[in-house]
Design an enzyme around this catalytic site. Structure first.
Site, PDB file in Angstrom:
ATOM      1  N   GLU A 177      77.978 134.517 -54.622  1.00 18.44           N
ATOM      2  CA  GLU A 177      77.342 135.122 -53.441  1.00 18.44           C
ATOM      3  C   GLU A 177      77.185 136.635 -53.586  1.00 18.44           C
ATOM      4  O   GLU A 177      78.104 137.393 -53.279  1.00 18.44           O
ATOM      5  CB  GLU A 177      78.155 134.808 -52.172  1.00 18.44           C
ATOM      6  CG  GLU A 177      77.526 135.419 -50.914  1.00 18.44           C
ATOM      7  CD  GLU A 177      78.256 135.078 -49.616  1.00 18.44           C
ATOM      8  OE1 GLU A 177      79.316 134.437 -49.667  1.00 18.44           O
ATOM      9  OE2 GLU A 177      77.754 135.481 -48.563  1.00 18.44           O
ATOM     10  N   LYS A 219      74.314 131.852 -53.733  1.00 18.77           N
ATOM     11  CA  LYS A 219      74.219 132.103 -52.283  1.00 18.77           C
ATOM     12  C   LYS A 219      73.730 133.530 -52.057  1.00 18.77           C
ATOM     13  O   LYS A 219      74.531 134.464 -51.922  1.00 18.77           O
ATOM     14  CB  LYS A 219      75.596 131.873 -51.643  1.00 18.77           C
ATOM     15  CG  LYS A 219      75.660 132.188 -50.164  1.00 18.77           C
ATOM     16  CD  LYS A 219      76.872 131.560 -49.498  1.00 18.77           C
ATOM     17  CE  LYS A 219      77.007 132.053 -48.066  1.00 18.77           C
ATOM     18  NZ  LYS A 219      77.939 131.280 -47.268  1.00 18.77           N
TER      19      LYS A 219
HETATM   20  P1  13P Z   1      76.792 134.362 -42.506  1.00 19.30           P
HETATM   21  O1  13P Z   1      75.839 133.185 -42.584  1.00 19.30           O
HETATM   22  O2  13P Z   1      77.382 134.553 -41.138  1.00 19.30           O
HETATM   23  O3  13P Z   1      76.239 135.590 -43.125  1.00 19.30           O
HETATM   24  O4  13P Z   1      78.079 133.955 -43.362  1.00 19.30           O
HETATM   25  C1  13P Z   1      77.914 133.316 -44.549  1.00 19.30           C
HETATM   26  C2  13P Z   1      79.020 133.650 -45.440  1.00 19.30           C
HETATM   27  O5  13P Z   1      79.678 132.780 -45.957  1.00 19.30           O
HETATM   28  C3  13P Z   1      79.289 135.062 -45.752  1.00 19.30           C
HETATM   29  O6  13P Z   1      80.174 135.154 -46.825  1.00 19.30           O
END
Ligand code: 13P
Length: 338
Positions: A177, A219
């Site tokens: 991510e 992500k």
């Molecule tokens: P949000 O969809 O609230 O941005 O959170 C996703 C997430 O896992 C952030 O690390």
């Protein structure tokens, strides 16, 4: 490391018509969420809230996997069953956040870097034993006055790659991510440029550290204008700019992309995902891994009270269903009122 089982789990996480629930808010973040509905953040209330989400009727139709925080992975439900068991009985895959949050990047203190590499292998091995099948690490890329130093992006990309390689060595699928934050007054083109640099560096480093790209889920953020800029962007421009970058940076071997919502409101996050999925022949599954954009309304309806569980679960399932439709490019705004 068993490559075929990593690849199988990664594919299941991004299965058609499904997406991932991010319920891995750290103790500090969940406190903020519970404060917003005037509920004390203690272990019992955190469990009650998450148990309410996981037991929502038909959750398994729309949710393939749930990202958990350490406390939840080890927690029992009110009836004494492990919360992970409740998910597994519905064929929902449990995973775990393994990063330890952000701290100021050395040499560039205004910009964050994610910590958590210490003892990561031991922690991943333990999580595997506890039943987790995948992990998450969030790198946070901040844009300040329309600028992010490349050194900071590179340092974050390196830690993401070290994390992903470690997770795979423990038999866990890494959710990779890299989040370019929406905070700031920058225009969409700056976000596009920073996202492109970030993804290029992330995939360079993943390759350098021999990460099996068939066994990860990416992500990323969508390409958006800063939350303090007044620039109005329509959904088709977000979709075009986001896909443009992804097509140039993300190899076809990656099975799936699951976006974070990152401060978009619930409807925007669904609309944008739907526009992205209107494009034919995308080389990867493109879905959601939302936290706030799946939980916001449900949280406000729950208010910490048993009598609100059913109405809150309905709100959560409604959002999960809308995003499931958006994964397939079949969402329509008039479905919101049904
Ligand atoms: P949000 O969809 O609230 O941005 O959170 C996703 C997430 O896992 C952030 O690390």
């Amino acid at each position: 490391m068993n490559n075929s089982s990593l690849e199988k789990i990664a594919k299941l996480m991004v299965a058609p018509s499904k997406g991932i629930l991010a319920a891995d808010e750290s103790t500090g973040t969940i406190k903020k969420r519970l404060d917003s509905i005037s509920v004390e953040s203690n272990e019992i209330n955190r469990r009650a809230y998450r148990e309410m989400l996981f037991t929502a009727p038909e959750i398994e139709k729309y949710i393939s996997a749930v990202i958990l925080f350490d406390e939840t992975l080890r927690q029992n439900s009110r009836s004494g069953k492990r919360l992970t068991e409740i998910l597994q009985e519905k064929h929902i895959i449990p995973g775990i956040k393994v990063d330890k949050g952000t701290w100021p990047c050395p040499g560039y203190n205004e910009y964050p870097i994610t910590q958590g590499l210490d003892q990561l292998k031991q922690r991943c091995d333990e999580y595997y034993e506890l039943g987790a099948k995948f992990t998450k690490w969030r790198a946070v890329i901040k844009i300040i006055n329309s600028f992010t130093p490349e050194e900071v992006i590179e340092a974050n990309a390196l830690t993401l790659a070290l994390y992903a390689s470690t997770a795979q060595e423990s038999g866990l699928v890494p959710i990779v991510e890299p989040e370019v934050l929406m905070d700031g007054n920058h225009e969409i083109d700056i976000c596009q440029k920073v996202t492109e640099t970030t993804l290029k560096l992330v995939f360079d480093k993943l390759n350098q550290f021999n990460v099996n790209l068939n066994g990860i889920v990416l992500k990323p953020n969508m390409v958006l204008s800063g939350s303090d800029s007044n620039q109005e962007i329509d959904h088709s421009e977000v979709a075009d700019k986001t896909l443009n970058i992804l097509k140039g940076c993300v190899p076809k071997s990656v099975p799936g992309i699951a976006f974070l919502s990152g401060g978009q409101n619930e409807i925007e996050a669904t609309e944008n995902l739907n526009y992205i999925n209107q494009t034919d022949n995308l080389p990867w599954e493109v879905t959601f891994s939302y936290g706030r954009a799946l939980q916001q309304t449900a949280l406000y309806k729950w208010k910490g009270e048993e009598k609100n569980v059913s109405v809150s679960q309905k709100a959560f399932i409604h959002r999960a269903k809308m995003n499931s439709l958006a994964h397939d490019g079949k969402y329509k705004s008039n479905l919101e009122n049904q």
